[in-house]
Write a protein that holds these residues in place. Structure first.
Motif: not given
Length: 437
Positions: A174-175, A178, A181
């Motif tokens: 997930t990191e 992120n 992005e």
């Protein structure tokens, strides 16, 4: 303002971490200056992959001390991790910080004073956490790097990296997503995923994941224009990765793969996990599956026991391989590695001769690869800085060919444009824009 200068040796991971140190410094207190300028504090982020990089690291330390004997001198990185006692013997060094302690430098630097030397180097084999150094800006660069993995569990017989970087650790998925992005929102059109052993990304996470999951997500969401991969082992290039290169629009058609030797006896002594037949077959499969892919390979010369026969095996294998360029380096003895005790040492003259033979071969491969694309349309990401030799814009195609573009348009920096190359010179293409994206 306290003037801080930083110099970095070695891999993209080191460069990434140096950028992270600078980004975490309090901008109201610290002002970055070039390393050759007089500064109040110098940070040397060292490398230890060869004996030469050890020497270069010491040179940079002494250069900083000469430039300003009153400055705070901080030494970190892989050489600091494996040989802090050698660095400590250099008069004028203020702080030696290991690779785990590297991320604490932005906080430590605010309180450190010139005086008693400090050594902060923990046992890297016990490292578990992933570094918090994670820059979101790469000033002057269109391409951003993102470290998603650190450490190595392989212990190839010649390699000191596991002793300098510790066991494999991965940034949670997930990191990673992120940060991709956020880097894209910072106007980076291309992101290079990097690590010490990138191909085993995610194996240590709970639940386990892998590199393909990251690539699939970015392709689906179109988070960024381009994703590029740093070095991957031949055994870790999966069919999913190749499918995304062939069918997707995000993953660049470019792989950099360590070969090290084309001789099976030497590969066994190196403790590599493939033989020459597997390497050749897999590379040919990749080349057939992804037309126009650029494949670069690492080759080592002068490993203990590499006779003329073994060197010729490497030459003959590379001649048959669909590669675009070579990265050639001589074997360098590293303390604590298994290869240090192997018989059949090769003298430096032979290493130099063999290196030059392979580098000439690599230049021919690079030129031949570039020439294939004369008259073919390529998508090129224009860099912020113009080519020093010609004064024209420069950039890279997705398959890693340097392209020089004749254009007077001042707004091209960080744009992806379509280019038709008209001719090639020394592995570079020279062309014209046909239409913008």
């Amino acid at each position: 303002m306290i003037k801080v200068a930083i110099s970095t040796l070695g891999c993209k991971v080191n460069q990434y971490e140096s950028a992270g140190i600078l980004e975490k410094l309090d901008k109201s207190v610290f002002s970055p200056v070039p390393f050759y300028a007089k500064a109040d504090c110098y940070i040397i982020n060292t490398c230890t992959v060869t004996g030469r990089t050890d020497y270069q690291s010491r040179q940079l330390i002494r250069r900083a001390i000469r430039t300003n004997p009153d400055a705070v001198i901080i030494v970190t990185g892989c050489y600091a991790q494996v040989a802090p006692e050698k660095i400590a013997r250099i008069p004028g060094v203020t702080l030696i910080a290991g690779n785990v302690e590297k991320e604490d430098i932005p906080g430590i630097i605010q309180h450190i004073v010139k005086g008693n030397q400090q050594v902060l180097v923990k046992d890297i084999s016990e490292a578990q956490a992933f570094s918090g150094l994670s820059p979101l800006q790469f000033p002057g660069h269109t391409r951003a790097f993102l470290k998603i993995q650190d450490g190595c569990n392989c212990y190839c017989s010649y390699c000191i990296v596991p002793y300098a970087r510790g066991p494999s650790r991965s940034l949670p998925e997930t990191e990673v997503l992120n940060k991709i992005e956020m880097l894209a929102l910072s106007h980076h059109r291309e992101i290079v995923l990097t690590g010490i052993h990138l191909g085993i990304y995610g194996q240590d996470l709970v639940p386990p994941t892998n590199l393909s999951n990251i690539l699939e997500y970015v392709e689906k969401k179109r988070t960024v224009n381009r994703l590029r991969l740093s070095s991957l082992e031949i055994t870790e290039i999966t069919d999913d990765i190749i499918r995304l290169m062939r069918e997707g629009t995000t993953l660049c058609r470019h792989l950099h793969i360590p070969l090290q030797s084309g001789d099976d006896r030497i590969l066994t002594a190196m403790r590599r996990k493939y033989d020459s037949a597997f390497f050749k077959t897999r590379l040919e499969e990749i080349g057939q599956a992804v037309p126009d892919i650029a494949i670069g390979i690492d080759v080592m010369v002068g490993f203990p026991g590499e006779r003329e026969e073994e060197f010729n095996s490497t030459l003959q294998l590379i001649e048959k391989l669909p590669v675009a360029y070579l990265h050639v380096f001589p074997y360098s003895e590293r303390p604590g590695t298994f290869a240090l005790g192997l018989p059949g040492k090769i003298n430096d003259t032979v290493k130099k001769m063999r290196s030059e033979i392979l580098r000439n071969f690599g230049r021919k491969k690079r030129m031949a690869f570039a020439e294939k694309f004369i008259g073919e349309k390529l998508e090129v990401l224009i860099e912020n800085n113009k080519d020093k030799k010609t004064g024209y814009w420069k950039g890279f195609s997705d398959n890693y060919i340097p392209v020089i573009i004749k254009s007077s348009d001042s707004s091209l920096a960080n744009c992806i444009v379509n280019v038709i190359p008209d001719y090639s010179q020394d592995g570079k293409l020279y062309g014209r824009i046909v239409d913008n994206e």
